[in-house]
Design an enzyme around this catalytic site. Sequence first.
Site, PDB file in Angstrom:
ATOM      1  N   HIS A  85     -14.313   8.510  -4.177  1.00 19.70           N
ATOM      2  CA  HIS A  85     -14.835   7.570  -3.175  1.00 19.70           C
ATOM      3  C   HIS A  85     -15.610   6.430  -3.859  1.00 19.70           C
ATOM      4  CE1 HIS A  85     -16.773   6.858   0.966  1.00 19.70           C
ATOM      5  NE2 HIS A  85     -17.480   6.087   0.148  1.00 19.70           N
ATOM      6  N   GLU A  86     -16.487   6.791  -4.796  1.00 20.56           N
ATOM      7  CA  GLU A  86     -17.325   5.773  -5.448  1.00 20.56           C
ATOM      8  C   GLU A  86     -16.510   4.905  -6.411  1.00 20.56           C
ATOM      9  OE1 GLU A  86     -20.087   5.263  -4.084  1.00 20.56           O
ATOM     10  OE2 GLU A  86     -20.100   7.147  -2.995  1.00 20.56           O
TER      11      GLU A  86
ATOM     12  N   GLY B 158     -23.692   9.284  -2.556  1.00 17.97           N
ATOM     13  CA  GLY B 158     -23.216   8.399  -3.604  1.00 17.97           C
ATOM     14  C   GLY B 158     -23.428   6.963  -3.164  1.00 17.97           C
TER      15      GLY B 158
ATOM     16  N   HIS C 268     -14.897   2.253  -4.506  1.00 12.88           N
ATOM     17  CA  HIS C 268     -15.794   1.124  -4.208  1.00 12.88           C
ATOM     18  C   HIS C 268     -15.764   0.091  -5.333  1.00 12.88           C
ATOM     19  CE1 HIS C 268     -17.833   1.820  -0.436  1.00 12.88           C
ATOM     20  NE2 HIS C 268     -18.201   3.047  -0.768  1.00 12.88           N
TER      21      HIS C 268
ATOM     22  N   CYS D  44     -19.157   6.621   5.081  1.00  8.73           N
ATOM     23  CA  CYS D  44     -19.536   5.651   4.052  1.00  8.73           C
ATOM     24  C   CYS D  44     -20.749   4.881   4.549  1.00  8.73           C
ATOM     25  CB  CYS D  44     -18.369   4.695   3.807  1.00  8.73           C
ATOM     26  SG  CYS D  44     -18.734   3.443   2.562  1.00  8.73           S
ATOM     27  N   LEU D  45     -21.749   4.709   3.671  1.00  2.00           N
ATOM     28  CA  LEU D  45     -22.961   3.996   4.082  1.00  2.00           C
ATOM     29  C   LEU D  45     -22.661   2.545   4.465  1.00  2.00           C
ATOM     30  CD1 LEU D  45     -25.478   5.360   1.418  1.00  2.00           C
ATOM     31  CD2 LEU D  45     -25.299   6.036   3.823  1.00  2.00           C
TER      32      LEU D  45
ATOM     33  N   GLN E 282     -22.414  -2.024  -2.914  1.00  2.00           N
ATOM     34  CA  GLN E 282     -23.060  -1.677  -1.639  1.00  2.00           C
ATOM     35  C   GLN E 282     -24.497  -2.190  -1.570  1.00  2.00           C
ATOM     36  OE1 GLN E 282     -21.707   2.680  -1.857  1.00  2.00           O
ATOM     37  NE2 GLN E 282     -21.552   2.212   0.317  1.00  2.00           N
TER      38      GLN E 282
HETATM   39 ZN    ZN Z   1     -18.784   4.484   0.543  1.00  2.00          ZN
END
Ligand code: ZN
Length: 167
Positions: free
Chosen positions: A145-146, A55, A149, A103-104, A60
């Site tokens: 999670h997204e 995701g 963000h 998480c990226l 991000q």
């Molecule tokens: Zn993340």
Amino acid sequence: MLLSGQMAVIPIVTIPSPILREKLHQLPVEEVGSEKINDLAAHMRETMVAANGVGLAANQVNKNVQLFIIDEKLALENNVPNAFINPEITEYSREEEEIEEGCLSIPKVYIPIKRSKKIKIKALDLEGNKIKFKARGFLARVLQHETDHLNGIVIKDRQKKDSGEST
Ligand code: ZN
């Protein structure tokens, strides 16, 4: 340089970049379906795949707009869209489970995060269709999670809240 037809992978923003802590702007309905937004979603998809993510949210890649994408296979398996615009989670199950998440934007860190097992979400897809469905399990976790963000919340913030740690 880019060869024609090739898409660019966008650098992924990592903490402590302030945009990761911002509540992002809703996308005006008239911009849904525009080339600008479809291109952004396509570039985000390339970026997510290159980074082995499941995701990716717009902040991000340094864009302040309520848009996130999820893994195409995960979306297909569950028969849901792979892009979500202006999403809102309208119901959270009381039943929760704790699973490690990465998480990226926080490379190489995995944190156990307690989340609802089931949720109800509504959003727009890339064509501007109103979508609304129930999700459970891994899909429900990714969507939470997204959506976090887009509200300026990263997993480190959830850890703080749950365990009282100050890092
Ligand atoms: Zn993340």
